[in-house]
Design a protein around this motif. Sequence first.
Motif, PDB file in Angstrom:
ATOM      1  N   PRO A  92     -25.083 -47.356 -15.583  1.00  0.00           N
ATOM      2  CA  PRO A  92     -23.885 -48.177 -15.431  1.00  0.00           C
ATOM      3  C   PRO A  92     -24.169 -49.548 -14.831  1.00  0.00           C
ATOM      4  CG  PRO A  92     -23.425 -45.926 -14.759  1.00  0.00           C
ATOM      5  CD  PRO A  92     -24.910 -46.009 -14.999  1.00  0.00           C
ATOM      6  N   ALA A  93     -25.064 -49.608 -13.849  1.00  0.00           N
ATOM      7  CA  ALA A  93     -25.351 -50.893 -13.205  1.00  0.00           C
ATOM      8  C   ALA A  93     -25.996 -51.869 -14.186  1.00  0.00           C
ATOM      9  CB  ALA A  93     -26.264 -50.674 -11.997  1.00  0.00           C
ATOM     10  N   ALA A  94     -26.950 -51.382 -14.970  1.00  0.00           N
ATOM     11  CA  ALA A  94     -27.618 -52.254 -15.937  1.00  0.00           C
ATOM     12  C   ALA A  94     -26.641 -52.728 -17.001  1.00  0.00           C
ATOM     13  CB  ALA A  94     -28.785 -51.510 -16.584  1.00  0.00           C
ATOM     14  N   LEU A  95     -25.739 -51.848 -17.437  1.00  0.00           N
ATOM     15  CA  LEU A  95     -24.783 -52.232 -18.467  1.00  0.00           C
ATOM     16  C   LEU A  95     -23.721 -53.179 -17.929  1.00  0.00           C
ATOM     17  CD1 LEU A  95     -24.314 -48.985 -20.580  1.00  0.00           C
ATOM     18  CD2 LEU A  95     -25.825 -50.938 -20.960  1.00  0.00           C
ATOM     19  N   ALA A  96     -23.407 -53.081 -16.653  1.00  0.00           N
ATOM     20  CA  ALA A  96     -22.467 -54.033 -16.062  1.00  0.00           C
ATOM     21  C   ALA A  96     -23.056 -55.443 -16.105  1.00  0.00           C
ATOM     22  CB  ALA A  96     -22.130 -53.630 -14.632  1.00  0.00           C
TER      23      ALA A  96
END
Length: 209
Positions: free
Chosen positions: A68-72
Amino acid sequence: MTQQLPTAEPDDETRALRADIYRLLGRLLREPPDEALLAWLTSLAPEGDGDLARGWQGLAQAAGEATPAALARAHFRHLVGVIEGDVTPYASWYRQGALMDEALVALRRDLRRLGIARAEHSRDPEDHLAAELEVMALLVETSPHEEAGFYRRHLAPWADRCLADLAAVDTPFHARLGELGRAFLAEEARRLAAIDGEAPVRFVTPPVS
């Protein structure tokens, strides 16, 4: 197995599934997936060898390799950006080359006629691709006689080009999202044409000057 196009209105289950896919695509274009949504996408095991099946397979695989962090961070870079991201997902941008232009005016006129208003918490103009997909979900569920006309006027002229640009970005998840969106909308164009008994809804690409 070859999937045949419908020649009549689809049943309620198919209609609900179509609306769900429109909403899912809109959700992923508007904001990055949270942990629960990413896990759900990873769990998908779509079968088949058509473009749509391959689109789901690609997105599921990319979801399993992402966080999720990378996609944010990737979502901001590709679809938001400091001024604009790699992709500017607005109809006016693709159709007139500027934001808040004629395509938005025409869309707002249609939305008023349909009795659809922008959510109070939304800061995006209504011609954001996510918003137009969400409108399609609503029409599929509540106003099936309006869905083909809305698609022709507001999605067919530009959505495929926007999603093709997304499919070219360097983050696998967002690239696969673009591919899935293109495959789904291509199927929708054929479906709506078959239901209406009209010529296929064609994506329109302006000539290069």
